[in-house]
Motif scaffolding. Structure first.
Motif, PDB file in Angstrom:
ATOM      1  N   TYR A  36     -19.806   7.404  14.207  1.00 15.69           N
ATOM      2  CA  TYR A  36     -18.537   7.556  14.907  1.00 15.69           C
ATOM      3  C   TYR A  36     -17.346   7.717  13.967  1.00 15.69           C
ATOM      4  CZ  TYR A  36     -21.052   7.295  19.147  1.00 15.69           C
ATOM      5  OH  TYR A  36     -21.929   7.622  20.149  1.00 15.69           O
TER       6      TYR A  36
ATOM      7  N   THR B 246     -33.329  -1.793  13.915  1.00 17.43           N
ATOM      8  CA  THR B 246     -32.330  -2.477  14.751  1.00 17.43           C
ATOM      9  C   THR B 246     -31.527  -1.486  15.589  1.00 17.43           C
ATOM     10  OG1 THR B 246     -30.835  -2.291  12.902  1.00 17.43           O
ATOM     11  CG2 THR B 246     -32.031  -4.335  13.095  1.00 17.43           C
ATOM     12  N   ALA B 247     -31.615  -0.200  15.268  1.00 12.80           N
ATOM     13  CA  ALA B 247     -30.808   0.791  15.984  1.00 12.80           C
ATOM     14  C   ALA B 247     -31.607   1.536  17.044  1.00 12.80           C
ATOM     15  CB  ALA B 247     -30.217   1.788  14.995  1.00 12.80           C
TER      16      ALA B 247
ATOM     17  N   ARG C 183     -21.821   3.325   6.486  1.00 10.61           N
ATOM     18  CA  ARG C 183     -22.995   2.465   6.311  1.00 10.61           C
ATOM     19  C   ARG C 183     -23.452   2.386   4.863  1.00 10.61           C
ATOM     20  NH1 ARG C 183     -28.002   4.343   9.685  1.00 10.61           N
ATOM     21  NH2 ARG C 183     -27.359   6.305   8.785  1.00 10.61           N
TER      22      ARG C 183
ATOM     23  N   TYR D 131     -30.018   2.072  20.353  1.00 11.89           N
ATOM     24  CA  TYR D 131     -28.897   3.002  20.474  1.00 11.89           C
ATOM     25  C   TYR D 131     -29.373   4.439  20.666  1.00 11.89           C
ATOM     26  CZ  TYR D 131     -26.429  -1.108  18.924  1.00 11.89           C
ATOM     27  OH  TYR D 131     -25.949  -2.377  18.829  1.00 11.89           O
ATOM     28  N   ILE D 132     -30.583   4.723  20.220  1.00  9.53           N
ATOM     29  CA  ILE D 132     -31.124   6.063  20.471  1.00  9.53           C
ATOM     30  C   ILE D 132     -31.389   6.202  21.968  1.00  9.53           C
ATOM     31  CG2 ILE D 132     -32.985   7.673  19.963  1.00  9.53           C
ATOM     32  CD1 ILE D 132     -33.426   6.229  17.328  1.00  9.53           C
ATOM     33  N   TYR D 133     -31.997   5.177  22.526  1.00 13.91           N
ATOM     34  CA  TYR D 133     -32.303   5.212  23.958  1.00 13.91           C
ATOM     35  C   TYR D 133     -31.021   5.315  24.781  1.00 13.91           C
ATOM     36  CZ  TYR D 133     -34.415   3.837  28.415  1.00 13.91           C
ATOM     37  OH  TYR D 133     -34.847   3.794  29.718  1.00 13.91           O
ATOM     38  N   MET D 134     -29.979   4.662  24.314  1.00 19.41           N
ATOM     39  CA  MET D 134     -28.731   4.628  25.079  1.00 19.41           C
ATOM     40  C   MET D 134     -27.846   5.851  24.842  1.00 19.41           C
ATOM     41  SD  MET D 134     -27.983   0.622  24.398  1.00 19.41           S
ATOM     42  CE  MET D 134     -26.358   0.501  25.105  1.00 19.41           C
ATOM     43  N   GLY D 135     -28.275   6.719  23.929  1.00 19.75           N
ATOM     44  CA  GLY D 135     -27.485   7.924  23.688  1.00 19.75           C
ATOM     45  C   GLY D 135     -26.279   7.706  22.795  1.00 19.75           C
ATOM     46  N   HIS D 136     -26.237   6.575  22.080  1.00 20.84           N
ATOM     47  CA  HIS D 136     -25.137   6.368  21.132  1.00 20.84           C
ATOM     48  C   HIS D 136     -25.397   7.133  19.844  1.00 20.84           C
ATOM     49  CE1 HIS D 136     -23.646   2.301  22.911  1.00 20.84           C
ATOM     50  NE2 HIS D 136     -24.100   3.089  23.841  1.00 20.84           N
ATOM     51  N   MET D 137     -26.682   7.302  19.552  1.00 26.18           N
ATOM     52  CA  MET D 137     -27.051   7.976  18.311  1.00 26.18           C
ATOM     53  C   MET D 137     -28.339   8.751  18.543  1.00 26.18           C
ATOM     54  SD  MET D 137     -26.376   5.353  15.180  1.00 26.18           S
ATOM     55  CE  MET D 137     -26.797   3.791  15.910  1.00 26.18           C
ATOM     56  N   LYS D 138     -28.597   9.642  17.611  1.00 19.44           N
ATOM     57  CA  LYS D 138     -29.898  10.291  17.596  1.00 19.44           C
ATOM     58  C   LYS D 138     -30.714   9.652  16.490  1.00 19.44           C
ATOM     59  CE  LYS D 138     -28.676  14.820  19.283  1.00 19.44           C
ATOM     60  NZ  LYS D 138     -28.692  16.240  18.983  1.00 19.44           N
TER      61      LYS D 138
ATOM     62  N   PHE E  43     -24.878  11.287  23.311  1.00 17.41           N
ATOM     63  CA  PHE E  43     -25.756  12.320  22.742  1.00 17.41           C
ATOM     64  C   PHE E  43     -26.650  12.981  23.785  1.00 17.41           C
ATOM     65  CE2 PHE E  43     -24.266  10.544  18.792  1.00 17.41           C
ATOM     66  CZ  PHE E  43     -24.078  11.706  18.053  1.00 17.41           C
ATOM     67  N   PHE E  44     -26.478  12.598  25.051  1.00 16.34           N
ATOM     68  CA  PHE E  44     -27.156  13.347  26.117  1.00 16.34           C
ATOM     69  C   PHE E  44     -26.171  14.290  26.788  1.00 16.34           C
ATOM     70  CE2 PHE E  44     -29.270   8.985  26.662  1.00 16.34           C
ATOM     71  CZ  PHE E  44     -30.144   9.230  25.614  1.00 16.34           C
TER      72      PHE E  44
ATOM     73  N   GLU F 183     -31.824  -6.833  24.548  1.00 19.53           N
ATOM     74  CA  GLU F 183     -31.528  -5.454  24.134  1.00 19.53           C
ATOM     75  C   GLU F 183     -32.165  -4.470  25.115  1.00 19.53           C
ATOM     76  OE1 GLU F 183     -32.515  -4.505  20.091  1.00 19.53           O
ATOM     77  OE2 GLU F 183     -30.975  -5.831  19.273  1.00 19.53           O
TER      78      GLU F 183
ATOM     79  N   SER G  34     -28.041   0.878  30.643  1.00 21.43           N
ATOM     80  CA  SER G  34     -27.230   2.039  30.267  1.00 21.43           C
ATOM     81  C   SER G  34     -27.696   3.289  31.004  1.00 21.43           C
ATOM     82  CB  SER G  34     -27.301   2.279  28.759  1.00 21.43           C
ATOM     83  OG  SER G  34     -28.511   2.920  28.424  1.00 21.43           O
ATOM     84  N   ARG G  35     -28.956   3.256  31.455  1.00 21.03           N
ATOM     85  CA  ARG G  35     -29.446   4.415  32.222  1.00 21.03           C
ATOM     86  C   ARG G  35     -29.473   4.098  33.702  1.00 21.03           C
ATOM     87  NH1 ARG G  35     -34.051   7.754  28.949  1.00 21.03           N
ATOM     88  NH2 ARG G  35     -33.037   7.761  26.919  1.00 21.03           N
TER      89      ARG G  35
ATOM     90  N   ASP H 107     -22.313   5.039  25.872  1.00 27.87           N
ATOM     91  CA  ASP H 107     -23.576   5.374  26.539  1.00 27.87           C
ATOM     92  C   ASP H 107     -23.663   6.865  26.829  1.00 27.87           C
ATOM     93  OD1 ASP H 107     -24.251   2.754  26.489  1.00 27.87           O
ATOM     94  OD2 ASP H 107     -23.938   2.371  28.627  1.00 27.87           O
TER      95      ASP H 107
ATOM     96  N   HIS I 199     -29.359   9.773  12.956  1.00 27.33           N
ATOM     97  CA  HIS I 199     -28.261   8.874  12.595  1.00 27.33           C
ATOM     98  C   HIS I 199     -28.751   7.506  12.156  1.00 27.33           C
ATOM     99  CE1 HIS I 199     -26.255  11.649  15.580  1.00 27.33           C
ATOM    100  NE2 HIS I 199     -25.562  11.835  14.483  1.00 27.33           N
ATOM    101  N   THR I 200     -29.969   7.171  12.523  1.00 24.31           N
ATOM    102  CA  THR I 200     -30.446   5.820  12.203  1.00 24.31           C
ATOM    103  C   THR I 200     -31.093   5.761  10.819  1.00 24.31           C
ATOM    104  OG1 THR I 200     -32.638   6.119  13.158  1.00 24.31           O
ATOM    105  CG2 THR I 200     -30.901   5.419  14.656  1.00 24.31           C
TER     106      THR I 200
END
Ligand SMILES: Cc1cc2nc3c(=O)[nH]c(=O)nc-3n(C[C@H](O)[C@H](O)[C@H](O)COP(=O)(O)OP(=O)(O)OC[C@H]3O[C@@H](n4cnc5c(N)ncnc54)[C@H](O)[C@@H]3O)c2cc1C
Ligand code: SF4
Ligand code: SF4
Lengths: 467, 514
Positions: free
Chosen positions: B450, A47-48, B458, A51-58, B147-148, A159, A166-167, B144, A61-62
């Motif tokens: 965060y 489900t995450a 989590r 968020y990797i694609y969007m740069g919220h997490m690596k 991490f980049f 999604e 986001s990009r 957004d 983190h998932t």
């Protein structure tokens, strides 16, 4: 078979397989537990992926558990693709030719994205979004592109729209239905989400179906056409028209040049339909072989408002919990899900649902819908017309207490009681503007009633107590 | 990025660069009168004699000036030390005061001009960048591309920023004589609020407060629509400006000891030092109030408020260190280490510092009441070790300098003795918890990522368990970023607060499980 030292092998390291393994270990010290997956070394949260694609997490983190967790709990992990299963010999055969024996086999192989045989669906730049590999592919496929088209207005579709947005990649979003997700959401809710999608500058095309996907000489997608004949130039096409159980590999596929053996499974043929057919104990037709999660299909739906195939995170987890219980207990229990719940997020609008709120309902039910003036906060209740009992609730940008509604719905509380206790049922963060009075006023006005909110004392408010 | 934001960034970098270069400008000239005006009377004669070779000489850089100063001064002291004439050694450090007083460059002549083209223009540039942030976007989570980002995920920019901050703190704490130009800029402001010329601490307080305010405005933009974040940020901005910056200086103007009413021992580790206690006791009714108020906060305030609201009432609503972490540090919150290993280290370190602070203070008080018979001057040594290792190196250099490397709460998490004390109360006797919303968690990991305190939120949420952790500062960001509405910070009955054996709601097959 004696239970001590059993060799339990689970194919699939998703939420269902991993939950099953964890719960088996809690109750059975001696079992050898192995989880196999070809996708990633470790369990991560599907489900995450967005968020990797969007740069919220690596990716790290998932992962819900640190890497040492598996060894500590003596859960062996194996990274490999299972190519065949010899149910007779109780053995798995991997794509590299190796094999592995099992005493108990749990199939938790998840889903794969649907493809409906559209012309051009296998061109480069055309893909679904399910696995970690899909994510990597999407990262590569969406470099320096000027437009993306998404086909299919479901949860993964929206999604994907958010990911691309986001990009700053312009998105055209083809939705076959007349309103977003209107096979699940009632009209008002669907329309609210339509508006919110547009607010994010997505080119939303409702009531539009894909005709074909057109490629260039090099086999790259360059455009799509809609059924109504419009051509849209694009360099990426996301196919998000639902998922189906990932069971293809179970049909003896050709491997390493050898022809599939007719009757490889001999009389032991695993019974499948859309998914792997199981009973309420997750048993397949073959002894010691079980199936859970997205890939399982119940012979009979587990409840009147449930489907035969449950494809969400929560159900995967409950399947895993229940099967683990059964595998370690002398008194197996049938799977019995409680009140339905689910949640999602449409860009900035969080959505939670509890109980029964279909897109359309019959005469027996009545509904109360309230939407805030800004058009982004909404709540809908469904209740019995004659018994006035609450049946379900949809909430948008309004977090609700799961335990409250689980109780209210399963115990059949009076709808008006819930309505007057909405302040307690709310799960919004502190200091957020509350809307329970507005909702109650709305109902009072509609029905000519004068119900009052169940008040909390000032002191209780001050110390933040709740009933 | 909009053009105006780019211009803002350029202006900010210009101001910051000039600020960093300013210490290298100017000329320095020492006169007899300067020495007489800036050293204690008992040292005047000696110092004039020792430094006389420098008189009248114009130095074109502070390095040359300080190097000469140190060589004359140290030669004098070293000679005495070699002869074991301890009582004649000059222990006071006059380097800062004399360098500042000897500065004759343009900064000393035009402090406002230089303040304008460094700090104020930097603030202006930062606001140009911040105010248009997320304009025209809907309310919601703005993570957004974090991490980049080179700045926010330990890229080159993050490293440079970290290095700059570390260097700034080292110079500030141990080599302030090199940044007298910067201090000179804020002299007029200091004169206006407290009637005294600025020290490096005034400069620090001034910049610190500005950082909290400017980055607090950024918080308003980033968390637009989240009332909890907005109110909390307003609270830390106000606390810093009023209680940590203005009020203490005004007290000085009134001939009272500098005092920050919201600082609490053992974070305020000097509170029971002899000079502080005597300062308070000798300052009349207000002074006595400072002492009593400080003690009430320690013995009643902390337990009571923490019982009702959790340690957040202090850590993320009032505290100055927390204030900086929550504003300037917010862009780095995702860099905290979430591993169990880090948690172990955290527990040893933070409680270790608490024990150290308690012991040190205990000795200090015992020594004081025994008329210095117990330990003599040994407590001074203890104080300087604590001040160096914890007060300066840990809280400052590592605490803030490591924002871009290890997240914004390094000090609060691993070092702050007050946080440890608040945490013990929060863990064992409090109504505060983060409630997990039944079975709604999808294990996505946003909350843990965060969490600035490195709590693996989590871990609890996905088991349907409430989060009751001593380190949680109640910043509320885990709840804000959760895409499924799973987390709620709340105060409630102690019953059921810690639900070790939760029943994940939704599965009726099995009713209770481990
Ligand atoms: C982008 C996305 C977003 C989603 N968001 C939500 C959400 O918000 N809420 C929600 O409730 N649900 C969501 N879902 C659905 C949810 O993720 C799935 O229902 C759930 O992950 C299914 O878990 P599972 O354990 O059944 O299977 P999976 O997670 O699919 O795991 C199966 C694993 O088995 C492996 N495998 C399969 N065959 C083999 C083989 N032959 N050999 C070796 N390994 C094999 C696969 O590679 C995979 O790793 C989302 C799904 C996607 C794709
Ligand atoms: S657990 Fe949540 S509220 Fe507590 S410190 Fe971490 S992010 Fe902040
Ligand atoms: S952010 Fe929310 S859904 Fe995601 S892991 Fe944390 S609690 Fe669960």
């Amino acid at each position: 078979m004696s239970k001590a030292n059993r060799n339990i092998v689970i194919i699939g390291n998703g939420i269902s397989g991993v939950t099953c393994a964890r719960h088996i270990r809690k109750k059975d010290e001696s079992a050898h537990i192995t989880i196999i997956s070809g996708e990633t070394d470790h369990f991560f949260s599907r489900t995450a992926l967005m968020y990797i694609y969007m740069g919220h997490m690596k990716y790290e983190h998932t992962k819900p558990y640190e890497d040492w967790f598996w060894k500590k709990n003596r859960i062996n992990l194996k990274r490999a693709w299972v190519e065949k299963i010899d149910f007779e010999e109780k053995s798995l055969i991997f794509s590299n030719g190796e094999s592995m024996a099992y005493d108990v086999l749990v199939l938790a192989t998840g889903s794969k994205p649907n493809k409906f045989g559209w012309p051009g669906q296998d061109l480069k730049g055309v893909q679904g979004m399910y696995s970690f590999q899909d994510l990597e592919l999407m990262q590569a496929n969406t470099q320096n592109i000027s437009r993306a088209v998404i086909v299919g207005g479901g949860l993964i579709g929206i999604e994907m729209a958010e990911m691309l947005n986001s990009r700053k990649i312009p998105v055209t979003f083809l939705v076959r239905e007349n309103n977003f997700w209107d096979n699940i959401l009632p009209l008002e809710e669907s329309k609210m989400i339509n508006r919110h999608i547009l607010e994010h500058h997505i080119d939303l095309r409702l009531g539009t179906e894909l005709g074909e996907i057109i490629g260039d000489e090099s086999g790259m997608v360059k455009a799509i056409t809609t059924k109504s004949g419009e051509t849209i130039a694009c360099q990426f096409v996301g196919l998000t028209v639902g998922v189906s159980p990932n069971i293809e590999f179970l049909y003896a596929q050709p491997s390493k040049g050898s022809k599939p053996l007719e009757g490889f499974l001999k009389e032991k043929v695993l019974q499948t339909n859309k998914g792997i057919v199981v009973d309420r104990f997750f048993k397949t037709n073959i002894p010691d072989v079980y199936a859970i999660g997205d890939c399982a299909e119940f012979q009979e739906a587990p409840a009147s408002d449930r489907k035969n195939i449950e494809q969400v995170w929560y159900t995967g987890r409950m399947h895993g919990e229940t099967l683990a219980y059964n595998l370690t207990s002398d008194n197996p229990v049938p799977y019995q899900p409680g009140v339905w719940f689910n949640s999602a997020k449409f860009f900035d609008i969080e959505y939670q649902t509890y109980g029964f709120v279909p897109a359309n309902w019959s005469e027996e039910y009545e509904s109360l819908y309230w939407e805030d003036a800004g058009g982004k906060i909404a709540i809908r209740f469904l209740y019995g017309k004659s018994d006035m009992k609450i049946k379900g609730v949809n909430a948008f940008r309004w977090r609700l207490r799961h335990d409250y509604f689980d109780k209210a719905i399963s115990e059949g509380w009076m709808f008006e009681k819930v309505l007057t206790h909405l302040n307690i049922a709310s799960f919004n963060p502190e200091f957020f503007k509350s809307h329970y009075k507005a909702v109650l006023d709305h109902y009072n006005k509609q029905k000519g009633k004068s119900l009052k909110v169940h008040k909390e004392s000032f002191f209780k408010k001050l110390i933040g107590s709740r009933a | 990025m909009k053009t105006i934001q780019k211009i803002g960034l350029v202006i900010f970098v210009f101001g910051l660069t000039l600020f960093s270069l300013l210490p290298f400008f100017g000329t320095y000239q020492l006169e007899k009168g300067t020495v007489e005006a800036n050293v204690k009377e008992i040292h005047t004669g000696k110092m004039v004699e020792v430094l006389s070779p420098m008189f009248g000489k114009t130095y074109s850089s502070n390095f040359a000036f300080i190097s000469d100063f140190k060589s004359y001064f140290n030669t004098y002291n070293d000679g005495l030390k070699a002869n074991q004439e301890w009582d004649k050694v000059i222990w006071d450090n006059y380097a800062f005061a004399l360098t500042k007083a000897s500065s004759t460059g343009p900064v000393a002549e035009n402090p406002f001009l230089f303040l304008g083209i460094t700090v104020l223009i930097g603030v202006f540039g930062a606001l140009l960048y911040i105010l248009p942030l997320y304009r025209g976007q809907t309310e919601g989570i703005k993570n957004d591309g974090i991490f980049f980002s080179s700045m926010k995920s330990r890229g080159l920019l993050g490293m440079i920023t970290g290095a700059w901050l570390i260097l700034f703190y080292i110079v500030l704490y141990w080599f302030p004589e090199y940044i007298t130009n910067l201090v000179l800029m804020v002299d007029p402001i200091s004169m206006a609020v407290s009637g005294n010329p600025a020290s490096q601490w005034f400069l620090y307080g001034f910049i610190y407060t500005l950082a909290i305010i400017v980055m607090g405005i950024r918080m308003f933009r980033k968390y637009r629509g989240n009332a909890y974040q907005t109110i909390r940020t307003t609270s830390v901005m106000f606390s810093q400006l009023a209680f940590a910056f203005l009020l203490p200086e005004i007290l000085v103007l009134m001939n009272m000891p500098w005092h920050d009413f919201k600082n609490i021992w053992p974070l305020d580790y000097t509170f029971f030092y002899e000079y502080r206690v005597e300062g308070m006791v000798s300052s009349g009714a207000l002074g006595m109030f400072m002492l009593v108020w400080g003690i009430i906060l320690i013995v009643i305030g902390v337990p009571l408020f923490t019982y009702f609201y959790g340690k957040r009432w202090y850590c993320s609503w009032v505290c100055g260190c927390g204030g900086l972490a929550e504003t300037l540090g917010d862009p780095y919150r995702q860099l905290s280490d979430k591993s169990v290993k880090a948690w172990k280290i955290e527990r040893y370190l933070v409680h270790g510092v608490l024990v150290f602070a308690i012991l040190m203070t205990g000795f200090t008080i015992a020594n004081y009441f025994s008329g210095f018979e117990l330990l003599g001057q040994a407590t001074d040594q203890l104080h300087s070790i604590y001040g160096f290792a914890i007060g300066s190196a840990f809280a400052g250099v590592i605490g803030t300098g490591f924002y871009p490397l290890m997240g914004n709460r390094v000090w609060c998490r691993f070092g702050c003795p007050l946080a440890a004390y608040l945490g013990i109360v929060q863990r064992f006797k409090s109504r505060f918890r983060i409630t997990t919303n039944g079975g709604q968690c999808i294990s996505c990991g946003n909350c843990s990522t965060y969490c600035e305190m490195g709590i693996d939120v989590r871990w609890y949420a996905q088991r349907g368990q409430n989060i009751v952790r001593s380190s949680c500062v109640g910043c509320g960001v885990c709840s804000a970023v959760c895409p499924r509405g799973v987390l709620k910070l709340e105060n409630g009955d102690e019953d059921g607060r810690i639900n070790e054996m939760p029943i994940i709601i939704g599965n009726k097959s099995i009713t209770v499980k481990a």
